[in-house]
Structure formats: structure tokens, C-alpha cells
Design an enzyme around this catalytic site. Sequence first.
Site, short mmCIF file in Angstrom:
data_model
loop_
_atom_site.label_atom_id
_atom_site.label_comp_id
_atom_site.label_asym_id
_atom_site.label_seq_id
_atom_site.Cartn_x
_atom_site.Cartn_y
_atom_site.Cartn_z
N CYS A 23 0.85 -1.19 0.00
CA CYS A 23 0.00 0.00 0.00
C CYS A 23 0.89 1.24 0.00
O CYS A 23 2.09 1.16 0.22
CB CYS A 23 -0.85 0.04 1.26
N HIS B 270 9.01 -31.26 -26.52
CA HIS B 270 8.64 -32.06 -25.34
C HIS B 270 7.25 -31.72 -24.83
O HIS B 270 6.93 -32.01 -23.68
CB HIS B 270 9.70 -31.86 -24.25
N LYS C 84 5.71 -9.94 -19.69
CA LYS C 84 5.25 -8.58 -20.05
C LYS C 84 3.87 -8.67 -20.68
O LYS C 84 2.98 -7.88 -20.36
CB LYS C 84 6.20 -7.89 -21.04
N GLU D 289 10.73 -13.33 -20.09
CA GLU D 289 10.42 -11.94 -19.77
C GLU D 289 9.38 -11.38 -20.75
O GLU D 289 8.45 -10.67 -20.35
CB GLU D 289 11.72 -11.12 -19.76
N ARG E 20 1.80 1.44 -5.90
CA ARG E 20 1.93 0.49 -4.78
C ARG E 20 0.62 -0.23 -4.48
O ARG E 20 0.59 -1.14 -3.66
CB ARG E 20 2.38 1.24 -3.53
N GLU F 34 1.03 -9.83 -18.07
CA GLU F 34 0.68 -8.95 -16.95
C GLU F 34 -0.04 -7.68 -17.39
O GLU F 34 -0.88 -7.17 -16.65
CB GLU F 34 1.90 -8.63 -16.08
N LYS G 20 3.32 -2.55 -7.75
CA LYS G 20 4.69 -2.35 -8.22
C LYS G 20 5.70 -3.15 -7.41
O LYS G 20 6.59 -3.77 -7.95
CB LYS G 20 5.04 -0.86 -8.20
N ASN H 63 0.82 0.00 6.01
CA ASN H 63 1.28 -0.82 4.89
C ASN H 63 1.99 -2.02 5.49
O ASN H 63 2.94 -1.85 6.24
CB ASN H 63 2.24 0.01 4.02
N GLY H 64 1.49 -3.23 5.20
CA GLY H 64 2.13 -4.43 5.74
C GLY H 64 1.09 -5.41 6.23
O GLY H 64 -0.11 -5.28 5.91
N TRP I 268 -3.64 -1.94 -1.38
CA TRP I 268 -3.60 -3.18 -2.16
C TRP I 268 -3.94 -4.27 -1.15
O TRP I 268 -3.17 -4.58 -0.26
CB TRP I 268 -2.20 -3.37 -2.73
O1 M6R Z 1 11.13 -4.86 -7.09
P1 M6R Z 1 11.52 -6.23 -7.51
O2 M6R Z 1 12.42 -6.24 -8.70
O3 M6R Z 1 12.09 -7.05 -6.38
O4 M6R Z 1 10.17 -6.92 -7.95
C1 M6R Z 1 10.11 -8.28 -8.28
C2 M6R Z 1 8.88 -8.56 -9.11
O5 M6R Z 1 7.73 -8.32 -8.37
C3 M6R Z 1 8.86 -7.68 -10.37
O6 M6R Z 1 10.04 -7.88 -11.10
C4 M6R Z 1 7.66 -8.00 -11.27
O7 M6R Z 1 7.74 -9.31 -11.73
C5 M6R Z 1 7.66 -7.01 -12.42
N1 M6R Z 1 7.14 -5.76 -12.00
C6 M6R Z 1 6.91 -7.50 -13.59
O8 M6R Z 1 7.04 -6.65 -14.67
#
Ligand code: M6R
Length: 615
Positions: free
Chosen positions: A2, A511, A492, A488, A27, A495, A610, A101-102, A75
Site C-alpha cells: 500500500c 517435449h 510482459k 520476460e 503500490r 501482466e 509495483k 502498509n504491511g 492493495w
Molecule cells: O522490485 P523487484 O524487482 O524485487 O520486484 C520483483 C517482481 O515483483 C517484479 O520484477 C515484477 O515481476 C515485475 N514488476 C513484472 O514486470
Amino acid sequence: MCGIVAYIGNKQAQPIVIKGLKRLEYRGYDSTGISYFDEDVLHTLKTAGKVSDLQAILTNTPENGATIALGHTRWATHGVPNDVNAHPQTSNSGNLVIVHNGIIENYASLKKELQYRGFTFQSDTDTEVLINLIQDVQDKEKVKLGKAVQIALSQVVGAYAIVVFDRQKPNELVAARLGSPLAIGIGENEFFVASDATPFVEYTKNVIYLEEEHLAIIRRNKAIKIRKIKDDLEVEPYVEKLQLSLEKIQKGGYDHFMLKEIFEQPTAIKDTLRGRLLSQEGVITLSSLREHENRFLKAKRILIVACGTSWHAGLVAEYLIEDFTRIPVEVEYASEFRYRNPIIYPDDVVISISQSGETADTIAAINIAKEKGAFVYGICNVVGSTISRITDTGCYTHAGPEIGVASTKAFTTQITVIALIGLYLGKANGTLSRSQYQEYVIELESLPDKVESIFASQSYIKQVAASFETSQNCIYLGRGYNFPVALEGALKLKEISYIHAEGYPAAEMKHGPIALIDKEMPVVVIATKKGYYEKVVSNIQEIKSREGRIIAIVSKGDIQVKELADYCIEIPDSSESFVPILSTIPLQLLSYFIAVKRGCNVDQPRNLAKSVTVE
Ligand code: M6R
């Protein structure tokens, strides 16, 4: 995760807090709220939805001149996102409000005890339990707010960044943290408290990053007091200068932060290399490595812990560091590592990779590695973040703030740092010849321009995206260094566009995944010249003969793949080890344009935040 913003000073607090919350929406953005104290009345307004929804409610309330306020963008972790579960949460007396937050892990047992003593609860949140616990301490111990917060927190198990306000003490805020970040901005006769420094960047450059298990008492027109929560010692506040500008956290004319951040990559990579790479002299200066060179060179093994995109960068690191140094590298999901009783030797070096430096799983993995005596090196983007502080040493990527939830520049700058580390160590232990090293160093410096040149294909990539707008699935294939890029690329796409996408090593096709190929299936293949080009061409032929629709990422001047693929996006030639920095760029743009075409919220995709500060 959050976002928290609070203000106490001589300005109108509400607009400052609302603007700050908007900057923190990366966040979390499922519900939001604000409390402000105006003419002896404590007002709290909350709503499910985004900060703009809260703003809409506020426009229908009378103007207020409050100079103290605290707000939250949520969140959800405990309780569904709705008005009642939104923060601020209020204590039974109505005097205390909190933003949090937590996660309070022992909230159920605390709640039971409080209920036994007559407390009632409106929400499903752990936060409401915490604020009532603070009230309970106040009632029983007759202590000041700061002390009550401190006593309550010592009974809590879990993670928190909190700000508390007591309407009986309207000139004071109490902030505390454990496991979640808090920055305190110090202006002239005013203070800001926030989950990061972006909400107050235009007001002050003086910041205190609150340390773990520290509590701050912030009084109007008085000096801040900071105490350690456990041993009750007062500590001297450490004020730092903020290296952040307003311009950097705004969209700068782009439609989305993600697009801005994609286009920032040439500069971001330059910033990562700045002062660390002197190509003509053939020198890499990384003080964190120089000081601890022996730890690395004597390591029998390097372990990498990370999550998500950062884990993909870790996979690239496995290939690159092994190639350059011949030191064995293992890459682990931090979320698995922390729970599987890993074998860690004291002479292991653990590298943690994280954009935010706040990912809970990565932090936990680091703590385990440290407990077992390993030396931990952190690669982080956010300056002053938890990971940058708990690791033995490390290196910032200096990519600048990444606001879009989908990581872009964080990934390419993480790989840039990894390339610096690999080259430095390869040279130091003699596994790279002088000429190889020199060639790599010169090439590394040319990467920002090469990335820039890929942007010339932007409108073509947009056209390609238009043909896949309605796809439901997509496969990404790559070999060697391009395998992590395939993962990756798939991440992208899924998500931000909600299209189901999977990345595979191209050779694994046979496979199983090949069964999925038909004329409806888009297959993105990274088929750059260096590496296993001929083998990937064979994989493309296998897809072609099953009528899959092929989008290929190829090296400039490619002929063979162009004859087979439906669409080809060219990137400049580069050595195999650096190709992920280039081959990932068209995949970022492809996902972006597909998501925009589908009308998705690119910067704030559903269910995501994020940085993931919960397990
Ligand atoms: O802040 P971080 O790099 O530790 O975050 C890890 C993942 O949550 C982050 O890389 C996430 O997979 C990406 N935002 C996706 O694009």
C-alpha cells in the site's frame, strides 16, 4: 502493498496528501482514504477504487483548511477492497486513526483478546486491530501516543509502516516501520511522511529514511524524535539529500509511464555505466566489488535470489557470469529459497536482484543467506531501499524511478550491472583474455545507442501488435541468453494485456508445447545471429509446418528467418552475452501496444502492485 502519505505543517494538507497518493498508486490502487483534522473535528473519507474516486468525493465536501492529514492507497491483503476495509482505520474511541502498509500476522489472536475486553470491529482488516491495540495500551497505561504505539508494536508479529494520529493531540503524528518502507521529508515548519519520497519531492530535498524498528514522533514546529522500538533508545535522525526530481516522476508527454520508461532505457543504461566504465582505458570501477573482490574470487558458488522480472535478469546473470568467470552460478526464486531449507556455505556469495529493494520474499531470502554466514551483494534500483541497507554491499542500477508496474528499464539496467560484474571478475581471475575483455568493454558502451536504434521500428511493432490484439494465447521461444528474454517477453504480455503467454527454451518445444501450435497460435521467436541461430531456424520451421503465426526478433540483415516468419523485427547485432539488453526491447513495445489496443490499464494492471511487500 500500500501507499502512505501524511502531512503536518502550515499548508493546506488535503491537496498535498491526495497528490502524493496519486504518485503512490503504483503500490496499490484498490481502495483509498484520507483523514484530516479541521476545526476540532476529525474527518475520515474512504472509498473502494482509486485516488481519483476519493478526489471526486472530496469535491463534494466543503473546503477545509486542515494542516494535518493522513492518507492511504491500498492493495488488499486482509479483507476485500471496499469502503469499510479502506484506510485510515479508526479506533473504538474515535480518537485515533491509522494508515498501515504491511501485515500483522498475529492479528487474529490480538483481535480475540481485544474483543474479550469489549472492543468491536467494523472491518476485516488487521489494521483495525492494531489501532485498537494502541488505544487499549493508551487506556491502560495512560502513556503518550508515541509510547502507546511503541508498546503496541512490541506485541505485534509481522510487517508494518504506519502513521498514527490522535485527535486529542492534534499537533503530532507518530510513524513507525518494520519491513515496509517510510521516508520522512523535512521542510520548513512542515513534515511529510510517505512510503517513498515521491509525494514530497517538490517541497523538500531533506529526507530521513526511517530505519527498521524505528519510531518517529513528529510534532508541529519541533525537531523530530526517533526511537528504537525494542530497546527504547533515542537515536539521532540521519538526514539525507534527496536525489530525485519532479520531472523524473511525471509522464513527460508519454501516454503511459511504461512507454516513457521503455524510451528511457538508453539514458538509464548510460546512467548505470556512468563513472563505472572507462572503455578507452579498459577500466571498470565498482567500489563494492573492488573492496570485496576476494569474497567473489574465492567463492565456490554464486547464488542469485530474486523474483519476477528480476529473476529473469538473474537467469541472464547465470549465463553471463559463468561464461565470463567460470564460477558456478545458481538462480533461485526468492519465494522458494526462503522456505526450502537451502544449503548455503559461508564462502558462498549471494546476489540479490530487486528493482524496488522492498520485495518481501527477496528480503527474507537475504536474511536466510546472512544467517547462514554468506556474503550478500545487492543489486537494487531504489536508493535507500531496505535491500540496499541489509545487504553487505552492492550496486545501484541508477535507472531512475520506475512507476509502471511492468518492469522495463529495471531489467535492462540490472543486466548492465551484471555485465559489469561479470567483466570485472572475469578480468580479475583471468578467465577473460585481455582482448576479449577489451572488446566487451567497448561493446558495452555502445549498447545505449543500439537500444535507441530499435525505437525506429516503433510503428512497425505497433502494426504487428494490431494483428494480435484479439489473441488469447501466445508462446515465446528463445535459446541460450535469449531463453530468459522469452520468459520476460511472456511475462510482459500476460501482466499488462491479460493474454495467456508462456516462455520456453526453443528446444523444449518438442517435449510438449508444440502440441499447442495451430494457425491461431502466435509464436514469438527470438532468433538473433549469435548463439544457436541454425537450431532456432529449425525450431521456426517446425512451427511453420504446423501453421503457427511467427513473429521473429532477428539481427539486422537476416535473410533466412525472414523467409519463414510472418513478421520480423530487426535489432542491431551484438555479442551473445549482451543480446538480452537488445532483444527484450521489441518485446516490451509489442506487449505495450497490444495492451493499449485492448484498452488495458497499462501502468496499473489488475491484481498487481509495483513492489510486493507481502509474502
Ligand atoms: O522490485 P523487484 O524487482 O524485487 O520486484 C520483483 C517482481 O515483483 C517484479 O520484477 C515484477 O515481476 C515485475 N514488476 C513484472 O514486470
